[in-house]
Design an enzyme around this catalytic site. Sequence first.
Site, PDB file in Angstrom:
ATOM      1  CE1 TYR A 135      -3.663  -2.437   0.457  1.00 37.42           C
ATOM      2  CE2 TYR A 135      -4.670  -0.391   1.169  1.00 37.42           C
ATOM      3  CZ  TYR A 135      -4.787  -1.695   0.731  1.00 37.42           C
ATOM      4  OH  TYR A 135      -6.025  -2.239   0.581  1.00 37.42           O
ATOM      5  CE  LYS A 186       1.594 -17.574  -2.349  1.00 38.23           C
ATOM      6  NZ  LYS A 186       0.667 -18.730  -2.468  1.00 38.23           N
ATOM      7  CG  ASP A 218      -2.380 -19.972  -1.342  1.00 39.23           C
ATOM      8  OD1 ASP A 218      -1.863 -19.906  -0.205  1.00 39.23           O
ATOM      9  OD2 ASP A 218      -1.890 -20.665  -2.263  1.00 39.23           O
ATOM     10  CG  ASP A 242      -8.238  -4.400   1.382  1.00 38.05           C
ATOM     11  OD1 ASP A 242      -9.191  -3.874   1.980  1.00 38.05           O
ATOM     12  OD2 ASP A 242      -8.109  -4.383   0.140  1.00 38.05           O
ATOM     13  CG  ASP A 246     -13.952  -6.527   1.789  1.00 37.85           C
ATOM     14  OD1 ASP A 246     -13.735  -5.813   2.797  1.00 37.85           O
ATOM     15  OD2 ASP A 246     -14.357  -6.079   0.704  1.00 37.85           O
TER      16      ASP A 246
HETATM   17  C1  IPM Z   1     -10.574  -0.800   3.679  1.00 37.61           C
HETATM   18  C2  IPM Z   1     -10.767  -0.180   2.328  1.00 37.61           C
HETATM   19  C3  IPM Z   1      -9.590   0.739   2.031  1.00 37.61           C
HETATM   20  C4  IPM Z   1      -8.341  -0.118   1.963  1.00 37.61           C
HETATM   21  C5  IPM Z   1      -9.719   1.608   0.769  1.00 37.61           C
HETATM   22  C6  IPM Z   1     -10.970   2.447   0.793  1.00 37.61           C
HETATM   23  C7  IPM Z   1      -8.513   2.474   0.546  1.00 37.61           C
HETATM   24  O1  IPM Z   1     -10.928  -1.164   1.368  1.00 37.61           O
HETATM   25  O2  IPM Z   1     -10.475  -0.059   4.667  1.00 37.61           O
HETATM   26  O3  IPM Z   1     -10.531  -2.025   3.765  1.00 37.61           O
HETATM   27  O4  IPM Z   1      -8.011  -0.687   0.909  1.00 37.61           O
HETATM   28  O5  IPM Z   1      -7.673  -0.240   2.984  1.00 37.61           O
HETATM   29 MG    MG Z   2     -11.071  -3.140   2.152  1.00 35.39          MG
END
Ligand code: IPM
Ligand code: MG
Length: 351
Positions: A135, A186, A218, A242, A246
Amino acid sequence: MKICVLPGDGIGPEITAEAVRVLKAMNLGCTMEEAPVGGAAYRAKGHPLPDSTLQLAKDSDAILFGAVGDFSLDTLPRELRPEQAILGLRKELNLFANFRPAIVYPELVQASSLKPEVVAGLDILIIRELTGDIYFGKPRGIHTLPNGEREGFDTMRYSEGEIRRVAHVGFQAAAKRNKRLCSVDKANVLDTMQLWREVVIEVGKEYPDIALTHQYVDNAAMQLLKNPKQFDVIVTGNMFGDILSDEASMLTGSIGMLPSASLNEKNFGLYEPIHGSAPDIAGKNIANPLATILSAAMMLRYSFGLGAAADRIEAAVKRVLAQGVRTADIAEAGMATVGTTEMGDAVLAAL
Ligand code: IPM
Ligand code: MG
């Protein structure tokens, strides 16, 4: 207790408004001041993270953050895009430890796309490193090769110190829970991740009563779907965290339920739902405000040491779920749904 409120874009203003109402109703004596961030700040002040917003954040004791992101600004140079606001806040305030709990509430078991027996009772905590990795690594860019073709490149990098401090956070969090830490990397392919694993193992020697395991990312992605209850605390880098967070959100039924805390060494924190700005449903009063309300509870617990007040908010959320109050994202087929403000009303009433 001075709280900086940064609503941001998309559904951000609607969901933070509900969390602000909840905080006010608690009568804790905190003050709140709002500032623009993300696309909203770009439109108002020409920059996604204006100096005045950053200064207000620095002068506060904690930050309540909504969401940033606005497709119509995606053609701007990267440094002016809405996402730079949250990345800038994380970096400027050194918020390296990101806590993303994923809890399955009994009432929402059916909302998960996985079988009830796989997810019922799930309670895991993902700790994502937040200020390093690909990042922020340099060099990065898009350049033109001698043959005229363009090439994009980013750099994954972690220093020992960056790995060590987030590893400590992982072990300490596991110590307060079920004493199991899974480090996700990884290491079989990437040198950065080989160092990650070495340093985590080293730090682990200081925590002999925590059971440390390692998974490649993975495999971890697969295990999260196959048998998520094997996990207690997961610690991982910025990009893997990240993605996995999700994924973990879907185990719980809706990404609209997941709060997060991003902390520095001094427990100064930024609190935000993990779901993002959801521009497709913005302004319609249908977004689920619970992740933001639960983020406010995390703020009370982590930044202000008000565990009992945080418990009250979490209990109120559980009660509205038990009462069958549902925004569309967590409703089962045939159930009546409520809007954002009505969900806020229900939490206030439960409080
Ligand atoms: C998160 C989001 C952010 C990230 C974006 C909005 C920059 O996806 O907080 O998970 O990638 O960290
Ligand atoms: Mg995110």
